[in-house]
Design a protein around this motif. Sequence first.
Motif, PDB file in Angstrom:
ATOM      1  N   GLY A 142       0.808  -1.254   0.083  1.00  0.00           N
ATOM      2  CA  GLY A 142      -0.125   0.011   0.047  1.00  0.00           C
ATOM      3  C   GLY A 142       0.931   1.196   0.038  1.00  0.00           C
ATOM      4  N   GLY A 143       1.985   1.241  -0.464  1.00  0.00           N
ATOM      5  CA  GLY A 143       2.822   2.269  -0.649  1.00  0.00           C
ATOM      6  C   GLY A 143       3.180   3.270   0.784  1.00  0.00           C
ATOM      7  N   GLY A 144       2.990   4.406   1.027  1.00  0.00           N
ATOM      8  CA  GLY A 144       3.233   5.024   2.046  1.00  0.00           C
ATOM      9  C   GLY A 144       3.085   4.175   3.385  1.00  0.00           C
ATOM     10  N   THR A 145       1.755   3.345   3.458  1.00  0.00           N
ATOM     11  CA  THR A 145       1.621   2.353   4.583  1.00  0.00           C
ATOM     12  C   THR A 145       2.684   1.597   4.946  1.00  0.00           C
ATOM     13  OG1 THR A 145      -0.383   2.263   3.202  1.00  0.00           O
ATOM     14  CG2 THR A 145      -0.423   1.492   5.522  1.00  0.00           C
ATOM     15  N   PHE A 146       3.144   0.931   3.948  1.00  0.00           N
ATOM     16  CA  PHE A 146       4.377  -0.011   4.133  1.00  0.00           C
ATOM     17  C   PHE A 146       5.256   0.696   4.493  1.00  0.00           C
ATOM     18  CE2 PHE A 146       7.882  -2.517   2.956  1.00  0.00           C
ATOM     19  CZ  PHE A 146       7.720  -3.769   3.514  1.00  0.00           C
ATOM     20  N   VAL A 147       5.843   1.931   3.916  1.00  0.00           N
ATOM     21  CA  VAL A 147       7.157   2.685   4.207  1.00  0.00           C
ATOM     22  C   VAL A 147       7.127   3.046   5.894  1.00  0.00           C
ATOM     23  CG1 VAL A 147       8.385   4.709   3.891  1.00  0.00           C
ATOM     24  CG2 VAL A 147       7.453   3.745   2.093  1.00  0.00           C
ATOM     25  N   MET A 166       3.006   6.243  -3.474  1.00  0.00           N
ATOM     26  CA  MET A 166       4.176   6.133  -2.299  1.00  0.00           C
ATOM     27  C   MET A 166       3.861   6.961  -1.612  1.00  0.00           C
ATOM     28  SD  MET A 166       6.222   3.702  -3.155  1.00  0.00           S
ATOM     29  CE  MET A 166       7.576   3.838  -2.134  1.00  0.00           C
ATOM     30  N   LEU A 167       2.909   8.159  -1.342  1.00  0.00           N
ATOM     31  CA  LEU A 167       2.735   9.106  -0.247  1.00  0.00           C
ATOM     32  C   LEU A 167       1.152   8.791   0.118  1.00  0.00           C
ATOM     33  CD1 LEU A 167       4.260  12.297  -1.860  1.00  0.00           C
ATOM     34  CD2 LEU A 167       5.061  10.833   0.227  1.00  0.00           C
TER      35      LEU A 167
END
Length: 466
Positions: free
Chosen positions: A39-44, A208-209
């Motif tokens: 899920g982009g930002g969530t994973f980060v 990604m955000l």
Amino acid sequence: MDNSRAQWGSKLGFILAAAGSAIGLGNIWKFPGRAYEGGGGTFVLIYLCMVIFFGIPLMLTELSMGRASQSNVVGCFRKLGHKGWSWVGWIGVVGAFIITCYYSHVGGWVLRYVCSYAFEADAVYGDPLGYFYNTLGLGADGTTHFPWVAIVFAALFMLCNAVVIVRGVEGGIEKFNKIGMPALFVILVILLVRAVTLPGAEEGLKYMLSFDWSKVNFTTVLSALGQAFYSLSIGMAILITYGSYLPRSENLHRNTVLICTMDTLVAVLAGFIIVPAVFATLGADHVGKGGGFAFVSLAGVFQQMPGGRLFGVLFYLLLLFAALTSCISLIEGIVAFLTEHFNWKRTATTIIVCLVMFLIGCLYTCSQAAYPLKGLWLDAVNGLTHPAFCDAMEFLTDRLMIPFCALGCCLFAGWAWKPESAIAEIEHNGVHFGLKKVYAVIIRFVAPLAIMIILGMSIFGGITLS
Ligand code: PHE
């Protein structure tokens, strides 16, 4: 070599070498794909928590064990007064040995692709999958041949490693990282600017955000944890060995935070390069991970991007530097052990070990596509299976040896050597370590539990999390 132990020549040299070990293929071709799936930002965000709560304490533990013992990964346990725990070090050395066998061959394929994009990009573009398979020994007509191209490049890659290792800790490893790491950062920034300025890249950037919690489940969290371990080179012979070359005047916790920050930064930046670039060219659902993605799918991205050939060369150079600095650290962990444990000479040991690892690695490359070499694997879900030899090698290290060695280090530091000893080592230079209570709880209880869950998933669920 005389009997006095080698040391890093400078603090910067150590930080770059340790960051060089951590920053590897895992950051560049695994992290972006995982971030996309999670899920982009969530994973980060989840990944960042894993680095803070598990990565930093474990790295700190391994470095302090190394520095306190001034010894290689096996000798370290004896020097710290717990000879009975040496098996943990043995798993580390043997694991590092197996990883190097295949990491060096993959490094060779990367070197091949630097040349491919420089000299025959059209051949790659024409049939990316066919080109890759052909390198690995499977022709377009379905016939197989000896994968000599991949093997010759793997030999060259291994030779580069050996040359650096023979020159020693300060004259070889430190010097190489002082050139390789800045070069890696420069290339990363160039690729980042290219990727985010592609028409259509905004969607990828937004992704990604963005925070999409619906893509997150228990496995996402564990996969972030496994990724953090692998990416930070935790659970192998490396950090103990690199820590053992550190002067006692150094500030361990500040250095650890710095190394973890650099590693995470590179992973996140790679995500911000690859995800937007794939969104802008091939489309969102083409984001993948691993070798197949890096060697095959990305060809379409470079083909469609203005100046793609140049950026292709730069991208594989980036991978090459990342792979070299990681592979060097793996070999150093093994060579340090052999030279200290058996009193062998550094040059001869390096040559022999590199040769043996290269030869075993040939089986890895040959079993990719050219020959049906099989390995053995046993887990609770599938029972006894015969995966391709190359997969069996990766299963052994990723699913068992890395988590077992990391667990051994945690239990050792938490219950045998005791967190107080680690903290005393961390504070040796006189700087107060403010988070010592939290550190002790993590290393005794939280981290071992989390690693046991990872191990359980590997053994009973047949899943690779690193
Ligand atoms: N950390 C390296 C990477 O991200 C891999 C590695 C694992 C290197 C273990 C050394 C030891 O690719």
